[in-house]
Design a protein around this motif. Sequence first.
Motif, mmCIF file in Angstrom:
data_model
loop_
_atom_site.group_PDB
_atom_site.id
_atom_site.type_symbol
_atom_site.label_atom_id
_atom_site.label_comp_id
_atom_site.label_asym_id
_atom_site.label_seq_id
_atom_site.Cartn_x
_atom_site.Cartn_y
_atom_site.Cartn_z
ATOM 1 N N ILE A 149 7.048 9.892 -5.289
ATOM 2 C CA ILE A 149 7.780 9.336 -4.142
ATOM 3 C C ILE A 149 7.669 7.814 -4.198
ATOM 4 C CG2 ILE A 149 7.890 9.165 -1.632
ATOM 5 C CD1 ILE A 149 6.756 11.938 -1.447
ATOM 6 N N ILE A 150 8.815 7.166 -4.292
ATOM 7 C CA ILE A 150 8.843 5.701 -4.322
ATOM 8 C C ILE A 150 9.697 5.223 -3.151
ATOM 9 C CG2 ILE A 150 9.439 3.631 -5.616
ATOM 10 C CD1 ILE A 150 9.270 5.235 -8.167
ATOM 11 N N VAL A 151 9.158 4.288 -2.416
ATOM 12 C CA VAL A 151 9.923 3.685 -1.324
ATOM 13 C C VAL A 151 9.760 2.170 -1.418
ATOM 14 C CG1 VAL A 151 7.991 3.913 0.281
ATOM 15 C CG2 VAL A 151 10.303 3.653 1.169
ATOM 16 N N LEU A 207 14.661 6.550 -5.387
ATOM 17 C CA LEU A 207 13.966 5.475 -4.677
ATOM 18 C C LEU A 207 14.646 5.249 -3.325
ATOM 19 C CD1 LEU A 207 12.723 2.218 -6.320
ATOM 20 C CD2 LEU A 207 13.967 2.112 -4.170
ATOM 21 N N ALA A 208 13.853 5.323 -2.242
ATOM 22 C CA ALA A 208 14.359 5.036 -0.898
ATOM 23 C C ALA A 208 13.937 3.621 -0.502
ATOM 24 C CB ALA A 208 13.815 6.057 0.090
ATOM 25 N N PRO A 252 0.744 11.464 -1.804
ATOM 26 C CA PRO A 252 0.645 10.090 -2.290
ATOM 27 C C PRO A 252 2.013 9.402 -2.275
ATOM 28 C CG PRO A 252 -0.539 11.573 -3.727
ATOM 29 C CD PRO A 252 0.252 12.441 -2.799
ATOM 30 N N VAL A 253 2.006 8.114 -2.009
ATOM 31 C CA VAL A 253 3.248 7.349 -1.911
ATOM 32 C C VAL A 253 3.120 6.093 -2.759
ATOM 33 C CG1 VAL A 253 4.804 6.096 -0.368
ATOM 34 C CG2 VAL A 253 3.669 8.170 0.434
ATOM 35 N N THR A 254 4.201 5.758 -3.451
ATOM 36 C CA THR A 254 4.268 4.485 -4.176
ATOM 37 C C THR A 254 5.194 3.554 -3.401
ATOM 38 O OG1 THR A 254 3.882 5.504 -6.339
ATOM 39 C CG2 THR A 254 4.935 3.336 -6.311
ATOM 40 N N TYR A 255 4.663 2.414 -3.030
ATOM 41 C CA TYR A 255 5.406 1.434 -2.222
ATOM 42 C C TYR A 255 5.653 0.197 -3.073
ATOM 43 C CZ TYR A 255 6.143 -2.003 1.575
ATOM 44 O OH TYR A 255 6.628 -2.995 2.395
ATOM 45 N N VAL A 256 6.917 -0.175 -3.271
ATOM 46 C CA VAL A 256 7.238 -1.320 -4.128
ATOM 47 C C VAL A 256 7.760 -2.474 -3.275
ATOM 48 C CG1 VAL A 256 7.694 0.100 -6.153
ATOM 49 C CG2 VAL A 256 9.572 -0.452 -4.627
ATOM 50 N N VAL A 257 7.327 -3.677 -3.655
ATOM 51 C CA VAL A 257 7.698 -4.885 -2.912
ATOM 52 C C VAL A 257 8.137 -5.957 -3.907
ATOM 53 C CG1 VAL A 257 6.092 -4.396 -1.030
ATOM 54 C CG2 VAL A 257 5.331 -5.778 -2.972
ATOM 55 N N PRO A 258 8.945 -6.918 -3.471
ATOM 56 C CA PRO A 258 9.320 -8.027 -4.341
ATOM 57 C C PRO A 258 8.103 -8.870 -4.708
ATOM 58 C CG PRO A 258 10.792 -7.885 -2.445
ATOM 59 C CD PRO A 258 9.628 -6.984 -2.167
#
Length: 485
Positions: free
Chosen positions: A30-32, A51-52, A83-89
């Motif tokens: 899970i990618i958000v 990806l959300a 588990p969650v994957t959180y992506v940021v700039p």
Amino acid sequence: MNRITIIGLGAGELEQLSIGTYRKLKEADIIVARTDQHPAVSELKAEGVELASFDGIYERNDAFEDVYEQIVEELLRMAADRPVTYVVPGHPLVAERTVQLLIERENAGEASLDILGGNSFLDPIFAALRIDPIEGFQLLDGTDLKRDEVHMQQHVLIGQVYDAFVASEVKLALMEKYAYDHPVTIVTAAGSSKEQLRTVPLFELDRETTIDNLTTVYVPPVGKREERLKEWATFREIIAALRAPDGCPWDREQTHETLKRYLVEEAHELLEAIDQEDDEAIIEELGDVLLQVFLHAQIGEDDGFFAMEDILESIGSKMIRRHPHVFGDIDVKDSEEVLRNWQDIKKSEKPQQESLLKGQERSESSLLTAFNYQKEAAKVGFDWPDIEGAFDKFEEEWAEFRQEVEEGTPASQVDELGDVLFTLVNLARFLKISPEEAMIHANQKFHSRFSFVEQQVKEGSGNFTDYTLDELEEFWQQAKGRRKK
């Protein structure tokens, strides 16, 4: 609770990511993303990565802080299940408020985090602008830019400049210190194939149409002293130069004692400007008063006894201590209660004096000394219950003075006149009038009217002896009439 893995996407395209980070993304279930307005997000989607994003939260809120807090709450809710994957700039730990909020929740035992790198936007921006950060730089938030945070002698980078509205707010904050045409550079997508730099005068900053979430504004340092006069540090630098060994001989000779008269004079000139409601004069006279403060501070530093920082710490801590209703948890009903609290706190801070009157003398003004003496005595009940007692005392002292004028000696007349003046100060205290200010007004009024009388005499014969007292009085009355008009 399940782990939240936070990954920085870097400043540009997917190819900037390390192989390890890229594999982490490809393996994630899970990618958000905080926002899908980033080149790497588009490329990941093109490769089939599901990806959300939280862009919908941005649309539903007006304040960024509300957006960030809602994102954190949603991430914690999601992590409760898996588990969650959180992506940021950029890099997760550089100008990323949501990550800081998540760290706070981790410290409170409410989250489990795994933070992975990703190039921040700083390195490619330094490269694009050809600047060395060792020279001194600031990274500021464009959504909450404050004038006093900006140091004009440093390289200033302003992030979070998402759109024209934020750019306009940034421009207005900067123009409070910088010249309206100071050059600023708009950096977009630094380090990517779409990198773009555009340098414009400051007043045109919000007129650019290509500002987006990959935009950073760069403000170059101001080298010339004359172009950064709106900064406190510059004024301090000027005063230090005046007092330096190769500075101004007059300024170098000054001491706390020799400057006393100038502080009094400048304060009176400021009061006059306030009475005249002349804003330009108030600015100038406040500057003159400030000059005296900085000179005294520099003398203290030169002598090795204290510096401006000591003065700031002293007055700052005093304001915080004596305003518990602002900086603490005390409630007050009105300004009178504020003043009572102030006096109580003041008493607790200072040791008991041998006399209430000790330290109340003002060598520059007998009126202020009398006012201070009476004020201190009144605090312990040595006072009339109302102004009528003060009026009665004035009439008593006036009668005694008249009697001494007729029958007494010069010494007794001086003594009784002093009593009259003292009772007049008491009347001023009851009426909450500054006797010093009243005397300043009287002097100014006399100066203005007598100057008119002088002018009339000059336009006539030119000699005061050619006019009777009645004729001079007529000129005086004309001056009073002109004032009233």
